[in-house]
Design a protein around this motif. Structure first.
Motif, mmCIF file in Angstrom:
data_model
loop_
_atom_site.group_PDB
_atom_site.id
_atom_site.type_symbol
_atom_site.label_atom_id
_atom_site.label_comp_id
_atom_site.label_asym_id
_atom_site.label_seq_id
_atom_site.Cartn_x
_atom_site.Cartn_y
_atom_site.Cartn_z
ATOM 1 N N LYS A 158 29.730 58.374 1.043
ATOM 2 C CA LYS A 158 31.104 58.156 1.491
ATOM 3 C C LYS A 158 32.068 58.222 0.317
ATOM 4 N N LEU A 159 31.692 57.655 -0.818
ATOM 5 C CA LEU A 159 32.562 57.685 -1.996
ATOM 6 C C LEU A 159 32.802 59.125 -2.446
ATOM 7 N N VAL A 164 36.281 59.167 -4.592
ATOM 8 C CA VAL A 164 36.550 57.954 -5.374
ATOM 9 C C VAL A 164 35.332 57.633 -6.236
ATOM 10 N N GLN A 165 35.589 57.312 -7.492
ATOM 11 C CA GLN A 165 34.519 56.889 -8.391
ATOM 12 C C GLN A 165 35.045 55.852 -9.368
ATOM 13 N N GLY A 188 38.753 55.569 3.970
ATOM 14 C CA GLY A 188 38.090 54.645 3.049
ATOM 15 C C GLY A 188 38.093 53.228 3.594
ATOM 16 N N HIS A 189 36.922 52.601 3.656
ATOM 17 C CA HIS A 189 36.798 51.249 4.205
ATOM 18 C C HIS A 189 36.013 50.355 3.261
ATOM 19 N N VAL A 190 36.415 49.080 3.220
ATOM 20 C CA VAL A 190 35.767 48.062 2.391
ATOM 21 C C VAL A 190 35.335 46.920 3.295
ATOM 22 N N LEU A 191 34.095 46.500 3.181
ATOM 23 C CA LEU A 191 33.539 45.433 4.019
ATOM 24 C C LEU A 191 33.146 44.241 3.144
ATOM 25 N N LYS A 192 33.551 43.056 3.590
ATOM 26 C CA LYS A 192 33.199 41.833 2.861
ATOM 27 C C LYS A 192 32.473 40.870 3.782
#
Length: 351
Positions: A158-159, A164-165, A188-192
């Protein structure tokens, strides 16, 4: 099949590590990071995304990897319970923090990996326990917090897809910067995870010691604190990374000014908590202090909350968003080609 654990070390540390851990599996960097922790993460991401067999030339890549610091101590799990309260049923929900002394890392990691939406998430991580985790109300937060650090699950596919890096020149806040880059990209998704949380010790030695000392000496944060090479190197970063570094630096500078004003006026400092990520009540800031476990409060939650608020404000302005989108579209392709050339040079140098 057991999961391989690879220890990433700098060349000057190799003899000591091999002496202490003869059976360890090591990835030795081709050059010292020179206080740029982002360089280490950049190399790992590049190798696992587009490595090649030195004999056959076959492309070797992994879809996911866990990236973890060596100062993690333990994992905990939040368990729901009930207690007498003022709700309609006569009870209100409460949580207890259960220590996972045996197999805690495995349980937390598998819980993250087994999420149905994990393939759509670029970066995933956990809440850091600092004494108030039992007050959270949401066990999982998608795109509501970018305050991830110490241990992250990287969706390398996905990155690569969203371009994105890690910024190899960053001296600190490398995970926060990566998540901010991700959340700004379409798709782009971020999971916490907040149902699992971890503790980590803080030592006044190690790879970040020099950066921490320099940061404490400066009354106002500088580009040199964040970027190895200072403003000259900052000017050579990709536009997306420039915007990220500038945003984090601006937040820290504003906070430092507010803190000094609070001290002069002898008013207590209030630590804002991002509502989507946590329901903790406001509390006095402990930035720079450690608890009994040696866990330093570096205000990463406050930083992540502010950055998301600023991004949301920018997205609400069609003119500004169109300008950003046009700039990204114009500059993304040349910088992706530049990054690919750099990765090829890095591989040739390692070979």
């Amino acid at each position: 099949v057991s999961t391989p654990v690879v220890v990433v070390i700098e060349p000057q540390e190799e003899d000591q590590y091999r002496s202490a851990w003869p059976q360890g599996l090591f990835l030795v960097l081709s050059a010292p990071s020179q206080t740029a922790i982002g360089y280490t993460r950049f190399v790992v991401q590049a190798i696992c995304t587009c490595g090649r067999d030195t004999v056959t030339g076959q492309l070797l890549k992994l879809p996911f990897i866990w990236m973890a610091d060596d100062l993690l101590v333990s994992f905990y799990k939040l368990e729901s319970g009930t207690r007498k309260g003022q709700s309609d049923q006569g009870h209100s929900t409460s949580c207890t923090l259960k220590a996972l002394p045996s197999g805690g890392f495995k349980e937390a990691f598998l819980a993250m990996q087994q999420r149905e939406d994990i393939c759509d998430v670029a970066v995933a991580g956990f809440l850091r326990e600092r004494g108030s985790s039992i007050l959270v109300k949401r066990h999982w937060v998608l795109d509501g917090s970018i305050a991830l650090q110490k241990v992250v699950l990287l969706n390398l596919s996905k990155l690569a897809e969203i371009g994105v890096q890690y910024c190899q020149h960053l001296r600190k806040s490398e995970d926060l910067a990566l998540c901010y880059d991700v959340i700004r990209r379409p798709g782009g998704h971020v999971l916490k995870a907040q149902v699992y949380c971890y503790r980590a010790v803080h030592l006044e030695r190690g790879g970040a010691e020099e950066v921490r000392k320099e940061s404490r000496q400066n009354h106002i944060a500088t580009y040199s604190e964040f970027v190895l090479g200072g403003q000259d190197q900052f000017a050579r970063l990709a536009p997306l990374q420039q915007g990220t570094v500038a945003a984090i630096l601006a937040w820290l500078q504003r906070k430092q000014i507010r803190d000094r004003l609070d001290q002069r006026q002898q008013r207590p400092q209030e630590l804002r908590v991002c509502p989507p990520a946590s329901s903790r009540p406001q509390a006095k800031s402990t930035l720079g202090r450690s608890d009994s476990h040696g866990d330093l409060d570096d205000a990463v939650e406050d930083a992540g909350c502010s950055l998301l608020e600023e991004l949301s404000a920018a997205q609400s302005s069609p003119t500004r968003m169109e300008q950003h989108r046009s700039q990204d579209q114009q500059q993304q392709q040349p910088h992706q080609l530049q990054q690919q050339r750099h990765q090829q040079q890095q591989q040739q140098h390692q070979q």
